[in-house]
Every structure is written in C-alpha cells, then in structure tokens.
Write a protein that holds these residues in place. Structure first.
Motif, PDB file in Angstrom:
ATOM      1  N   VAL A 241      30.425  29.142  46.444  1.00 29.72           N
ATOM      2  CA  VAL A 241      29.011  28.817  45.789  1.00 29.72           C
ATOM      3  C   VAL A 241      29.217  27.963  44.649  1.00 29.72           C
ATOM      4  O   VAL A 241      28.224  27.213  44.336  1.00 29.72           O
ATOM      5  N   GLU A 242      30.138  28.278  43.841  1.00 30.07           N
ATOM      6  CA  GLU A 242      30.760  27.402  42.757  1.00 30.07           C
ATOM      7  C   GLU A 242      32.241  27.197  42.582  1.00 30.07           C
ATOM      8  O   GLU A 242      32.694  28.325  42.550  1.00 30.07           O
ATOM      9  N   HIS A 243      32.274  26.032  41.949  1.00 34.25           N
ATOM     10  CA  HIS A 243      33.956  25.726  41.810  1.00 34.25           C
ATOM     11  C   HIS A 243      34.153  24.749  40.647  1.00 34.25           C
ATOM     12  O   HIS A 243      33.062  24.080  40.568  1.00 34.25           O
ATOM     13  N   ARG A 251      31.698  29.049  30.600  1.00 38.77           N
ATOM     14  CA  ARG A 251      30.964  28.631  29.524  1.00 38.77           C
ATOM     15  C   ARG A 251      29.214  28.309  29.975  1.00 38.77           C
ATOM     16  O   ARG A 251      28.408  28.531  29.142  1.00 38.77           O
ATOM     17  N   ALA A 252      29.284  27.292  31.003  1.00 37.10           N
ATOM     18  CA  ALA A 252      27.956  26.993  31.434  1.00 37.10           C
ATOM     19  C   ALA A 252      27.870  27.121  33.054  1.00 37.10           C
ATOM     20  O   ALA A 252      28.046  26.248  33.714  1.00 37.10           O
ATOM     21  N   PRO A 253      27.734  28.542  33.793  1.00 35.76           N
ATOM     22  CA  PRO A 253      27.532  28.772  34.817  1.00 35.76           C
ATOM     23  C   PRO A 253      26.460  27.812  35.459  1.00 35.76           C
ATOM     24  O   PRO A 253      25.215  27.970  34.954  1.00 35.76           O
ATOM     25  N   ARG A 322      33.704  19.622  39.216  1.00 42.85           N
ATOM     26  CA  ARG A 322      33.001  20.765  39.551  1.00 42.85           C
ATOM     27  C   ARG A 322      31.827  20.734  40.573  1.00 42.85           C
ATOM     28  O   ARG A 322      31.591  19.515  40.797  1.00 42.85           O
ATOM     29  N   GLU A 323      31.555  21.630  41.350  1.00 41.80           N
ATOM     30  CA  GLU A 323      30.676  21.719  42.557  1.00 41.80           C
ATOM     31  C   GLU A 323      29.837  22.820  42.559  1.00 41.80           C
ATOM     32  O   GLU A 323      30.379  23.966  42.263  1.00 41.80           O
ATOM     33  N   VAL A 324      28.742  22.944  42.903  1.00 39.36           N
ATOM     34  CA  VAL A 324      27.994  24.113  43.233  1.00 39.36           C
ATOM     35  C   VAL A 324      27.283  23.878  44.511  1.00 39.36           C
ATOM     36  O   VAL A 324      26.786  22.841  44.909  1.00 39.36           O
TER      37      VAL A 324
END
Lengths: 359, 345
Positions: A241-243, A251-253, A322-324
């Motif tokens: 789901v997040e990478h 720090r900043a999900p 980053r990927e979400v």
C-alpha cells in the motif's frame, strides 16, 4: 538504483481451499538493488511471508503462483531470468546461490540430528565443487564471520547445544555459504531477546556493508525496519500500500494504514504518554476480502462512494521513489486530504474491536 | 530502601522483601539435587496502589517467576510478600497456606500471555468468564449471565457473544476475554504477564488503551511484565529492571528512561529499535555475549562479564540495590559515578 538483483512484477499467489480462494499475494511490485536493504512490513496475514516464499518458489500446496514475474540474475549467465515459468533446475540453482533465506525460528529450521558443520557444509557441497575438508574449512570460516566464538569447536555442535541467538547466527552462516546476492530474512529476530536482536541486526548491517549483499527484511516490527532498511514497503492484505525511502515514509506517511501503524507504536523516550491511535477493527477474514480498496472498512479517511468501489492504483510522489495506493492521492486527491489528518488523532480505535469482523 | 517511616509506605499495595525462588535441578534415578536455578534472588519490589509498575528484562531474568510468586502459583523459597488487605492490615502472602490464601485469591489476578492456549476451547465465554463468579461467589446463573454481559461490555465485546466458543474469536478478542476473566472478581492487583506480546501491532495498541481505561475506571493496580521497553514506557508509572533473578534498577519511568543508572538498563534502552526517524543516527551499544545462565550466575555482579564499565571490584563483590537519588535505586558499584545515556530529547 544500483544493479537490480530482484525485480518482482505483479506477483499473485493464491490458495485454493475448499471454502474459497485466498488471495495471499495480490499484485506485488518490488525491486531490490545490490547492497540495498528493503523492509517489508505488515501485520500477520498481510501476505509478507507468502510473498517471500513465492520468490524462491517455496509455497506449499494448495498455494500456487497464479501470475506475475520474478526476475533474478541468471545463475547460468549474465542476464535476468524469470523464476515463475522457470524449470526446477534453474530454481534450485538460484536457491542458495543467488538468493538465500533465513527463517523466523532457528530452533525449528535446523535438523536436530546433524551437527552445524554437516548442515552448513551440505549447502556448500551442493553448490560448489569442493572436497569435504574444504567445505568444513569454509564452514568454520563462515561461523567465525557471523560472530560465533570458537567456531572450530562449534562446527561439531548440535543445534540443541546452542542458544537462540547463536543458532540464528548459524542460520545466517548457512545462508551466506554460497555468497548469495540477496538474503531474504523472514522475521529473523522475532524469537530473540532485545539485546540479542540488536546483535543480529548489527550483523546483518555489517554483511551488507562488507559483502555488498542485498537484504529483504520481512518484519512486523517497525522499529527493526527503521533500524536497518534503506527502503520500506508496507503491505496490507496481499498488496503493497505504500513504498519508499524509509526515513521519508516514517517522517511523512501518506497511506492511512501506514499512519495508523505508526500511531500504534509507543514512541520510546517521548515521555508524553500520548494516547495510542491504533487502526480500528481488525484484519478482515481471508475469504471476505473487501471490495475496492482492501483497507476501506478500517480507514479513518474513508470516502463513501469511492473507496468501496475503486481499487486504487499506485500513485507516485511526493519524493522520487515513493508510491502509495490510495484514492486520496489519485487525480490530486480531493478536499479530504487534510481533514483526515486531524481526525485520526482523536478517534481511538479501541473498544470497537468487535464491531466488525467475523466473530 | 523504603523504611517504616517513609510516607510512601502507606500507599504500598504490595511489597516484597528478599523474595527468593530457587528451583532445584534434579538428576538421576533418585532425583538427587545437583544444583539450583536461582530464578529470584532477594527481590525487593514495591507496588503502590493505583499505579502501574513495569517489570522489564530479557527471557530467563525471572520476571515471570516473580509474577507467579505474587499469585502464589509458586511457593517462594524465602522472603516476604507483604500485601495490604482492604482493611489496611498487612498480610504476608508467602507465609500463608492454601486455606489462608483463599480470601486473597480473588484480589490478585493474572492476565496470561498467550490468548490461544489460555482459554479452554470447550467452554463458552459465559463459562470462561463466569467460572470465577460461580466458584468464588457462588452466584446463580441469571446473576452470572448479567455480570458476564457487563464484563464483556467493559472490555469491548458484545454481550451476545457469551454463548460462543473461543475459536470464533481473533487473538485480540481472545485477549479481551482473558482480561474480562481477570476482572470478574473486581481484583485490586492485576499481574499482566506479557499480556500483549502475542498480538499484532495495531491490536496491541487497542489492548493497551483498554487496560489504561480499565485502570482509570476501577482504580486497578498493575504489575505489567514485558520485554518490550516501548510498551512498558507507555504503560508504567514506575519501572523495575531485572537481570538474572535480581532487580538491578528501579525508578519513575520518565526519569529512568531519560537517565538510566545501571549499565544494563542503558544497554537495553539502546538496543530497542525505534521507528522514530531521528533514532537512526543514535549510536548503539551492542552488548557482548548473552544473558547469564541463572543456574550458573557469574560471581560478583552478575552483569560484569557483559558490562562495558566493569572493573576488578565487580568480579568479586555483589552490588546491593541501593538508593542513588530520591526514588531511584540501582545495583551497581559505580551508579553514582557513571554518566549513562538514556533515550528521548
């Protein structure tokens, strides 16, 4: 990124059981470069272990890889080879030689009937053209490398004569025996004490530094991930789901699940005793996978009419790499983005643990 | 050390003095005793009413044995367990026999670690949670049902669930059942032995919050045993750190985490992997070797073979647990000289 040692594309592993199909891994994309540490985090049942086992084609029946690609460097030549359609011979050559694996419980992963020397030496004899005496020499050297005192004596010890931490070191020595490019460590420190855990993490870090070995670290412990990993992939119900880069994700999900996971862990030394803000409810049953975004029934930022319908696509940003997967960030997201942040703080999820699920 | 004139004495719900538990190692046909596992070696611990005392340490340090001795699952080898009864009179639980213990059994309860093996799969929630009510209070069925429904509601489960069996529930829900059972008799002291260790991160946070809420509602006192220093910091007002059967440091939580006095505490805190982005730069202390074997405790200070600050004196002389600063005790010869590093700030 440096030279790729593993590239997983849209990997799907399913278990066809009498009561239905469990989609344990549902479209995972990952890439690991040489000397890099990738942490895969998630709670039990998110599919992280099945994903790791799928990479080495170690999934037991009735589990089956139903789709996707697993590219690793070809043991026969220079190029890459896809393990999903590969024959057994190729897979065997990859196991141990290119990619090695360390399991959670060192006590049950070793044969109680054979000495450490026999078990580690076996792997060396299988993969390399050496004599028994040479294999024994290598084994002693490896045991010393992973920090086992008096390796020339320990080589003849049986697993029951060793402590958990020492056995885990021996497991790592076994994994190192053929100089793999990638070590998959599935919860390598979960069964260990805090100070022993610190020792093993230190060891893994030094192996990466000194040998340039890549590590895929499967863990449920966000602290362990933060300690070791360059990049992190958060899994929920079979998908990432997040990478992204570890420091920036912590720090900043961006994904509400990542935020909730971080909100569930007490911050060491904060002294604030701020109330924990866990994810509400619990992981849905494997047969009852939610429609749309799999996280939507537990999400604090649920958008009615969208999240239960549309499966989110990976969205890049804000930093490179980053990927979400969340509808909040697709097509610019919407006005919901900021409202959710403050809301997550005061709606504690406890006491509602039974309000959903299958009890 | 706490003396009789100490004003805090009045509020101690339970206090151990020199509590010792040795397990004999037997060998051979006739069960000859060949050694002793010194699981507890002279524990002085004070649990103030309405507070949470966190007991931390690694496996084999005796923290579970201590919890079990307080519940008198084990008969201590020596020492006193002074418990202040509701009427204010102190009772030594270590000296009582089965019959004498009976009135106190309902006042000190245990929450188990493993929510899977600690619930009988052949009993419904009503039977599991209601059993102590039936045995200890002799209530009739309608009353039991009413009380169980209330208990389930308190721990966040639906009362309708009472006729189901444990297999219908997830780990977190089972742990709620275990908590409901522990609370059934309105205890004063609850020993939570690794009560959240088997749970996933998000479920663990739910249970921790529940335990805190329950404490506020009914003025419970907790002895919270855990190896997880982050969790203990969140839960505990006071901390006792154990190493191989001894308490090596005690203190108020924030002070202890900010500035530990015992080298072992420093190493433990330093070893905790922490997700805070800033902690990555923190320099870490990685201890040599492993936890000592409690059947072959090293001479002198049991921690000396692993201690970075050890000197000759540590090899021969056992350090006593002594007061270093108000409210802070440590068992280290050099506790008042060492400048140890904590976490935070």
């Amino acid at each position: 990124m440096s030279e790729t040692v593993l590239r997983v594309k849209d990997l799907r592993t399913q278990f066809a059981l009498d009561d239905g199909v469990v989609k344990a891994v549902d479209g995972v994309d990952l890439e690991i470069g040489r000397g890099e540490v990738l942490a895969v985090v998630g709670e039990s049942g998110c599919g992280k272990s099945v994903m790791a086992r799928s990479i080495l084609r170690l999934v037991d029946k009735p589990g089956r890889i139903t789709g996707g690609e697993i590219w690793v460097r070809d043991p026969a030549g220079g190029g890459l080879v896809d393990l999903v359609p590969a024959d057994v011979r190729t897979v065997r050559q990859v196991r141990g030689k290119r990619i090695a694996m360390v399991f959670q419980e060192p006590m049950t992963s070793m044969s109680p009937m054979h000495t450490l020397g026999n078990q580690i030496g076996e792997a060396i004899l299988l993969h390399e053209r050496v004599t028994k005496a040479e294999a024994r020499e290598r084994t002693i050297e490896l045991l010393g490398r992973v920090g086992i005192p008096a390796p020339e004596r320990r080589v003849d010890a049986y697993p029951f004569q060793m402590s958990g931490g020492m056995l885990q070191r021996a497991m790592i020595a076994m994994a190192l025996s053929c100089n793999p490019e990638l070590l998959i460590a599935d919860e390598p420190t979960t069964a260990l004490d805090t100070t022993t855990q610190a020792q093993i993490l230190e060891l893994l870090d030094s192996l990466r530094r000194d040998l340039g070995m890549a590590v895929m670290l499967i863990t449920h412990d966000l602290g362990v991930a933060a300690r070791l990993a360059d990049r992190i992939a958060v899994m929920y119900l079979g998908s990432v789901v997040e990478h992204g880069d570890t420091a920036s994700v912590f720090r900043a999900p961006r994904h509400p699940y990542t935020k909730a996971l971080l909100g569930s862990v007490p911050k060491l030394g904060s002294g604030s005793r701020a109330r924990l803000t866990p994810v509400r409810g619990m992981v849905p049953h494997a047969y009852q996978r939610p429609t749309g975004c799999p996280f939507h029934p537990r999400c604090e930022e649920f958008m009615a009419g969208r999240c239960e319908v549309t499966v989110p696509r990976p969205t890049a940003g804000p930093e490179p790499g980053r990927e979400v997967r969340c509808l909040l960030y697709e097509d610019g997201g919407g006005s919901h983005k900021n409202a959710g942040l403050s809301k997550a703080g005061d709606s504690a999820g406890d006491g509602t643990g039974d309000s959903e699920g299958d009890a | 050390m706490v003396t009789a004139t100490d004003p805090r004495q009045a509020t101690a719900l339970l206090e151990t003095r020199g509590l010792t538990k040795h397990f004999p190692i037997r060998q051979g046909l006739f069960g000859r005793t060949v050694g002793q596992v010194k699981a507890l070696d002279g524990i002085d611990l004070r649990i103030a009413g309405g507070q949470t005392v966190g007991l931390v340490g690694e496996s084999g340090c005796g923290k579970s044995t201590l919890g079990r001795c307080l519940l008198r699952v084990h008969q201590p080898t020596a020492g006193e367990i002074l418990y202040r009864a509701p009427d204010g009179t102190p009772v030594d639980l270590a000296a009582l026999d089965e019959q004498g213990l009976k009135p106190y059994r309902s006042q000190i309860r245990l929450i188990f670690q493993d929510p899977y093996s600690s619930l009988n799969p052949r009993m419904t929630l009503l039977q599991i949670v209601g059993e102590p009510l039936k045995v200890n209070l002799g209530l009739a069925r309608p009353e039991i049902e009413e009380r169980v429904a209330e208990l389930l509601r308190r721990v966040g489960l639906r009362p309708e669930y009472m006729h189901r069996y444990p297999n219908a529930f997830s780990g977190g829900q089972r742990q709620r059942v275990g908590i409901a059972r522990a609370l059934a008799l309105s205890p004063r002291l609850v020993v939570a032995d690794e009560a959240v260790s088997a749970l996933d991160v998000s479920v663990r946070a739910q249970i921790l919050n529940l335990l805190k809420d329950l404490q506020e509602e009914s003025e419970l006192t907790y002895l919270f045993i855990s190896h997880d220093l982050g969790v203990v910091e969140y839960m505990a007002d006071e901390i006792a750190v154990m190493y191989v059967g001894r308490v090596v440091e005690t203190g108020e939580t924030d002070a202890l985490y900010a500035r530990p006095l015992h080298p072992y505490t420093e190493a433990l805190l330093s070893a905790v992997p922490d997700p805070a982005p800033s902690s990555r730069r923190r320099e870490r202390i990685v201890l040599r070797g492993e936890v000592a074997d409690p059947s072959r405790v090293p001479s002198g200070c049991p921690f000396h073979p692993r201690c970075f600050y050890a000197q000759d004196r540590c090899k021969t002389e056992v350090p006593a647990l002594r007061e270093i600063a108000p409210g802070r005790t440590a068992a280290c010869h050099f506790a008042d000289q060492l400048q140890l590093r904590g976490v935070g700030e």
